[in-house]
Motif scaffolding. Structure first.
Motif, short mmCIF file in Angstrom:
data_model
loop_
_atom_site.label_atom_id
_atom_site.label_comp_id
_atom_site.label_asym_id
_atom_site.label_seq_id
_atom_site.Cartn_x
_atom_site.Cartn_y
_atom_site.Cartn_z
N SER A 153 26.36 -68.33 -0.57
CA SER A 153 27.05 -67.08 -0.90
C SER A 153 26.95 -66.10 0.27
N GLU A 173 21.72 -69.78 -10.68
CA GLU A 173 22.51 -68.56 -10.80
C GLU A 173 23.63 -68.55 -9.78
N PRO A 175 26.05 -66.16 -8.06
CA PRO A 175 26.11 -64.72 -7.90
C PRO A 175 27.52 -64.16 -8.11
N ASP A 176 27.60 -62.84 -8.22
CA ASP A 176 28.90 -62.18 -8.32
C ASP A 176 29.71 -62.51 -7.08
#
Length: 192
Positions: A153, A173, A175-176
């Motif tokens: 990311s 997870e 991420p945004d």
């Protein structure tokens, strides 16, 4: 290591698109570093992993769709063309798009490794660089060789600045702007 043919490409992007468009069924072609590459046809476990991820995305983010086998223009990466195992984008994002779509608005590119000699270069080096250079916020690699999931990311300058690898079974997870937590226990069923 694969030689860089950027200065002497095998063909133009237009020539590649003509060849890819007329390739026989079951042949999936990509264009990286100025050369044409054949992408392996997925096996059943590969397909199950993509479908598992599709279900996870639909469950957690019904506003998004995971489009399998989407062709993307990754122009910033040497005029390349990539066919992702999955492309996460808003619903109806690719309406009216041709075989090779612009990466603008794509939230995540997904690749699942295949058991072939080119997977290291293609999925672990070329594609992360290409997707980062195209500005795709998240690149998810489901690595069947290491039974792990890697999340790349924060693209900047043609590279992802953040990378996290977790084993199958861990919570991962995304991420945004994706914003999903994946329970990856089920991926152990598809390790081979």
């Amino acid at each position: 290591m694969t030689p860089n043919t950027t200065d002497r490409p095998q063909m133009t992007v237009e020539q590649f698109e003509q060849i890819a468009h007329s390739a026989p069924e079951g042949v999936r072609l990509e264009y990286f570093n100025g050369k044409i590459e054949a992408k392996p046809v997925p096996d059943g476990n590969h397909d199950e992993i993509v479908m598992w991820l599709l279900e996870q995305c639909m469950q957690h983010r019904p506003d998004l769709r995971l489009y399998p086998e989407r062709g993307l223009k990754i122009e910033a990466y040497r005029g390349g063309r990539a066919r992702t195992d999955g492309t996460l984008a808003p619903r109806r994002h690719f309406t009216g798009a041709g075989e090779w779509a612009e990466p603008d608005g794509v939230l995540m590119a997904v690749e699942v490794t295949s058991h072939d000699r080119d997977t290291d270069q293609r999925d672990r080096i070329d594609k992360p660089d290409g997707y980062a250079a195209a500005g795709i916020p998240v690149y998810l690699l489901v690595d069947r060789d290491t039974d792990s999931v890697t999340v790349h990311s924060d693209p900047e300058g043609g590279r992802y600045r953040c990378s996290t690898t977790r084993p199958f079974g861990a919570v991962v997870e995304l991420p945004d702007p994706v914003g999903i937590k994946l329970e990856t226990e089920e991926l152990k069923e598809f390790a081979d």
